[in-house]
Design a protein around this motif. Structure first.
Motif, PDB file in Angstrom:
ATOM      1  N   GLY A   1      38.756 -79.847 -74.863  1.00  0.00           N
ATOM      2  CA  GLY A   1      37.438 -79.288 -74.635  1.00  0.00           C
ATOM      3  C   GLY A   1      36.639 -79.869 -76.219  1.00  0.00           C
ATOM      4  N   GLU A   2      35.579 -79.222 -76.216  1.00  0.00           N
ATOM      5  CA  GLU A   2      34.673 -79.551 -77.463  1.00  0.00           C
ATOM      6  C   GLU A   2      35.455 -79.727 -78.889  1.00  0.00           C
TER       7      GLU A   2
ATOM      8  N   ARG B   1      39.262 -71.250 -74.205  1.00  0.00           N
ATOM      9  CA  ARG B   1      38.714 -71.715 -75.247  1.00  0.00           C
ATOM     10  C   ARG B   1      40.074 -71.716 -76.538  1.00  0.00           C
TER      11      ARG B   1
ATOM     12  N   LYS C   1      41.447 -85.339 -73.912  1.00  0.00           N
ATOM     13  CA  LYS C   1      39.932 -84.784 -74.408  1.00  0.00           C
ATOM     14  C   LYS C   1      39.453 -83.798 -73.480  1.00  0.00           C
TER      15      LYS C   1
ATOM     16  N   GLN D   1      44.120 -78.868 -80.188  1.00  0.00           N
ATOM     17  CA  GLN D   1      43.553 -79.735 -80.996  1.00  0.00           C
ATOM     18  C   GLN D   1      44.151 -79.398 -82.375  1.00  0.00           C
TER      19      GLN D   1
ATOM     20  N   ARG E   1      38.310 -83.745 -84.346  1.00  0.00           N
ATOM     21  CA  ARG E   1      37.194 -84.409 -83.909  1.00  0.00           C
ATOM     22  C   ARG E   1      37.746 -85.704 -83.217  1.00  0.00           C
TER      23      ARG E   1
ATOM     24  N   GLU F   1      42.360 -74.393 -75.869  1.00  0.00           N
ATOM     25  CA  GLU F   1      41.773 -75.702 -76.378  1.00  0.00           C
ATOM     26  C   GLU F   1      41.933 -76.082 -77.688  1.00  0.00           C
TER      27      GLU F   1
END
Length: 224
Positions: free
Chosen positions: A208-209, A118, A204, A125, A27, A121
């Protein structure tokens, strides 16, 4: 699946040394994410498969990839046993790089472009602060030589403390995990403090998300 379970056991030591430590979802910042143990272990995680929307045929191909990579993973583990600190980290990166490259090349043959994007990403993370020791990532972020030296020192210190926690944990794996998570958070905060605002913005964009990686505990689910 049985094949993935064996691979997970074979690669367990490498995962703890090479990736951000088991915590919850990235997060923001350089990873609050769970260490996935590299691309192969991430692809075998049900929460990642769900996020990527893998179909049954893709899951079967992933299982085959796990089986084919198992012995290489075990070999990396064996070669790390007598190494410590920065030497261990450097050797791990050297040995696992070609394996990870092969995994990603193979995965790219059955993942759709949007799934692959994705996945990259998510992988970043979960690597968290450790990603900054990767020359390719460091170049994209514009990491200076001074920052690189400080990051490597922080990561080496974290890995050393991780091993001490593991060695003294005995059978209480949950307590050890909590200590490792706290250590991971502390190290991430220190690494974040080294980064400029522009570097944080670029990170960031690269990650990605935010994604919450669900840890597999106990017996592995049959769908991985």
């Amino acid at each position: 699946m049985r094949g993935f379970m064996k691979a997970a056991l074979a690669f367990g030591l490498v995962a703890l040394v090479s990736s951000p430590v088991l915590a919850q979802g990235g997060r923001g910042g350089f990873g609050g994410g769970m260490g996935g143990g590299g691309p192969l272990m991430l692809l075998g995680n049900p929460s990642v498969q769900k996020e990527l929307k893998l179909d049954e045929a893709q899951k079967e191909k992933m299982t085959t990839l796990v089986s084919e990579t198992r012995e290489k993973m075990a070999s990396v583990r064996d070669q790390l046993q007598d190494l410590q600190g920065s030497e261990r980290m450097a050797k791990m990166q050297e040995l696992s790089k070609p394996i990870n490259e092969t995994v990603m090349k193979s995965a790219g043959e059955f993942l759709k472009p949007e799934q692959l994007k994705r996945f990259h990403e998510i992988e970043l993370q979960t690597r968290g602060a450790n990603a900054l020791t990767d020359p390719v990532i460091a170049k994209k972020l514009g990491v200076t030589s001074e920052q690189e030296t400080k990051v490597k020192s922080l990561m080496a210190d974290m890995q050393s403390e991780m091993r001490e926690i593991q060695q003294s944990a005995g059978d209480d794996r949950q307590a050890a995990m909590q200590k490792i998570m706290a250590l991971r958070k502390e190290t991430t905060t220190k690494v974040m403090a080294l980064m400029t605002d522009d570097q944080k913005k670029t990170w960031k964009e690269m990650t990605g998300e935010p994604f919450e990686l669900v840890q597999m505990q106990g017996r592995r689910p049959n769908n991985n």
